[in-house]
Design a protein around this motif. Structure first.
Motif, mmCIF file in Angstrom:
data_model
loop_
_atom_site.group_PDB
_atom_site.id
_atom_site.type_symbol
_atom_site.label_atom_id
_atom_site.label_comp_id
_atom_site.label_asym_id
_atom_site.label_seq_id
_atom_site.Cartn_x
_atom_site.Cartn_y
_atom_site.Cartn_z
ATOM 1 N N SER A 111 0.987 -1.032 0.173
ATOM 2 C CA SER A 111 0.210 -0.119 0.112
ATOM 3 C C SER A 111 0.458 1.344 -0.342
ATOM 4 O O SER A 111 1.944 1.277 0.693
ATOM 5 N N GLY A 112 0.594 1.858 -0.527
ATOM 6 C CA GLY A 112 1.562 3.630 -0.648
ATOM 7 C C GLY A 112 1.206 4.070 -1.944
ATOM 8 O O GLY A 112 0.168 3.954 -2.621
ATOM 9 N N ASP B 250 -2.372 8.436 1.783
ATOM 10 C CA ASP B 250 -1.759 7.209 0.667
ATOM 11 C C ASP B 250 -2.394 8.177 -1.096
ATOM 12 O O ASP B 250 -1.752 7.798 -1.418
ATOM 13 N N ARG C 180 -1.791 11.366 -1.533
ATOM 14 C CA ARG C 180 -0.239 11.476 -1.362
ATOM 15 C C ARG C 180 0.066 11.615 -3.172
ATOM 16 O O ARG C 180 0.368 11.774 -3.787
#
Length: 596
Positions: free
Chosen positions: A12-13, A117, A120
């Motif tokens: 995840s990210g 996330d 971002r």
RNA sequence: GGCCCCGUAGCUCAGAGGAUAGAGCGACCGCCUCCUAAGCGGUAGGUCACAGGUUCGAAUCCUGUCGGGGCCGCCA
């Protein structure tokens, strides 16, 4: 494609694009574990397992129907499956809570870090955030507008143009290889009528009385064409028989018409990749080629059609014609490709044109037609199905009519009375942005009310301004931040500590942003660009809502004394702005930076 | 006669087979000393045209009925 098992999944990210497909993958992986553990039988069909936002946000961030879908084939109680699934999913560090509810729903709440996330990712990827790969480079041809080159485009064409262009952009965003195409009907009888009409204007330019008889095009727009013909050819065409000037005048006038159409499309921001000519296709022998292909399949034959039921045409009598066996593909009757005098029907070049398109290697075809062409859907689908052995899908989107209003009053169009509203009229009066957005705020198959006054109203009545305003507000925050000495370019914002964003109102906006990649995929799959417009309205509402919370609660304002806190909050606003900008980009609407 | 589309709040419309069906407008009540009030919060408003069927579950899928629109051998 990875065929791996277990909980293999992307970290995840930043890379996470569509959280819903990520979590669905986690659900499927957990189900695999249950199968491996013998708690579920092997070979279950998972295609109907869905992960969606629940209707009521109180239920959580995401819900899956997996237990209910699998209960019957697995021979287990839905709630039992849901409980077992919940136990597995709780081990996923992205899932904060997993609760069984109702008949067997599994409601999940995600850790706040996932929403951070998403923000971002939106900042890092900018307007590319939400791009999808579902298209997998599939070559898709979108044919739209295709107005006859005999006069100006009207409002109906406008809606088709906007729809087709937005659909093309949407598919491109979803990973398809898109070609925008316009089919020029330059071979039929109507372009000869155009030539005769233009010729009368040519005579008029020489001071002669034009004879615009019944059946010719009376519009003023041909007067400059007559003038131009005079410029080009002087009086050399004046005393010639029609057989000598017809093709010259036809090509000249058609060139003018196509130039006008291209300019009109350009004024709307529409640019075609390919203009296909019926005449060129016909002259290249594509009609014979296509029909031979069909004949080889036993789908072309000589025969006599049944008389039509119900209202019977006066002059109907049985005649032998060359027919295409479209009934083999679900059409109501077989369709003639040759008239009784041996010349082609209009349908024949259409067959050739679609043959040409599939020969050019497209994997998918989409036609955008006016709703009055609904009768052609079945026979064209039959043609493409026959010519490709069902390999190339053809989707035909029918565009319902546009009802014009002025100040709430229906606006009657009449060529004769000079109240015929053209594409140019609309764009000149309301501008391309408003025209495009309004035309996309309705599904393609329902009629659209277009009120010249209301669409220009600068109120919340008007979805264009509502969305534009949300974007302008984000831009305003960025300007204010700069004045306050807070670095607010995207790289600076991407470095913000987003864990500061913990307020429910802020997370709500982030959740709406997270839906964007999902909306793109649903809209692209359904060929439904209007979903983008509706989503943008919802996103704008979240942004406006958060903005106004700042009026009551200063802690929710984007710009704060603490620069770190400020940076995080501005990053959230900017992420919303980026998505609005991307969405408007698909619709072909420019995002306003300021509205005063 | 046949085919296609539509029927959801007073109006205009959303709603990949999921939970108590949503939004805007209109109506009513509130919110600017404050990043743009072209904005926001709240209240009121429903037999998802009707009747059957499919299934754990239907506004959504199937059949039929009613109502509105479009199309219906050689026109383009």
């Amino acid at each position: 494609m990875p065929g791996g098992s277990g909980m293999a999944r992307p970290k995840s990210g930043i890379h996470a694009m569509n959280l819903f497909t990520d979590i669905r993958a986690a659900v499927l992986a957990a189900l695999d574990q249950l199968v491996a553990a013998g708690e579920l039988p092997k070979g279950l069909d998972m295609t109907n397992v869905a992960v969606e936002p629940p209707r009521d946000p109180a239920h959580g961030d995401m819900a899956t129907n997996a237990a209910m879908v699998l209960a019957k084939p697995a021979g287990k109680a839905p709630r039992a499956i849901a409980e077992a699934l919940a136990d597995r999913l709780r081990e996923d560090d992205r899932i904060a809570t997993a609760e069984v509810a109702g008949p067997g729903f599994l409601n999940m709440r995600l850790v706040p870090g996932l929403w951070h996330d998403v923000v971002r990712a939106a900042l890092a990827q900018g307007r590319d955030f939400g791009r999808s790969t579902i298209g997998q480079g599939t070559r898709v041809n979108v044919e739209f507008v295709s107005a006859n080159p005999t006069g100006p485009m009207h409002v109906g064409h406008t809606r088709g143009a906007v729809f087709g262009d937005a659909l093309a952009s949407l598919l491109d965003f979803a990973g398809y290889d898109v070609t925008r195409e316009y089919y020029i009907n330059d071979a039929g009888a109507q372009v000869d009528v155009l030539a005769r009409s233009a010729y009368e204007r040519y005579r008029e330019a020489h001071g002669l009385e034009p004879q615009i008889s019944e059946g010719l095009y009376p519009g003023d727009y041909l007067i400059p064409v007559g003038e131009a013909l005079k410029q080009e050819y002087g009086d050399s065409l004046l005393d010639k028989p029609e057989s000598e000037w017809l093709s010259v005048v036809r090509d000249f006038a058609m060139g003018r018409m196509m130039q006008m159409i291209r300019e009109d499309l350009a004024s709307l921001g529409v640019k075609m990749d390919v203009y296909s000519s019926e005449r060129a296709i016909t002259e290249a022998g594509r009609v014979e080629e296509a029909l031979e292909t069909l004949r080889g399949m036993g789908l072309i034959y000589e025969g006599v059609l049944e008389p039509p039921k119900g209202k019977m045409p006066e002059d109907w009598e049985p005649r032998e014609q060359t027919l295409f066996r479209s009934t083999a593909f679900g059409d109501d009757m077989d369709r003639p490709v040759k008239k009784s005098d041996g010349s082609w029907t209009y349908f024949a070049p259409d067959i050739a044109y679609h043959w040409d398109k599939v020969q050019r290697g497209f994997d998918q075809l989409i036609n955008v037609f006016g709703a009055d062409h609904g009768g052609y859907v079945k026979r064209l689908k039959a043609v493409v199905q026959a010519l490709t052995n069902g390999r190339v899908p053809l989707d035909i989107k029918l565009i319902q009519l546009v009802k014009l209003y002025k100040n709430g009053e229906p606006f009657k169009m009449s060529k004769r009375a000079g109240t015929f509203v053209t594409l140019r009229d609309v764009v000149e009066q309301v501008g391309p942005d408003v025209t495009r957005f309004v035309m996309l705020t309705r599904k393609n198959d329902v009629a659209l009310d277009f009120d010249f006054d209301k669409v220009l109203e600068q109120s919340k009545d008007n979805p264009v301004f509502y969305v534009q305003y949300a974007h302008a507000r984000v831009c305003s925050v960025l300007r204010k931040a700069a004045e306050a000495g807070i670095p607010a370019d995207d790289t600076a914002l991407a470095g913000a500590d987003l864990s500061i964003l913990t307020h429910e109102a802020e997370l709500e906006l982030a959740r709406k942003i997270a839906e964007w990649p999902r909306i793109v995929e649903i809209a692209a799959r359904g060929h439904e660009p209007h979903r983008i417009a509706f989503y943008l309205n919802e996103l704008a509402a979240e942004l406006h809502g958060l903005w106004n919370r700042g009026n009551d609660d200063a802690a929710l304002r984007f710009i704060q004394d603490d620069k770190e806190v400020s940076r995080a909050k501005i990053a959230l606003a900017r992420a919303a702005g980026v998505v609005i900008s991307a969405g408007l980009g698909i619709l072909g609407v420019t995002p306003a930076e300021e509205m005063r």
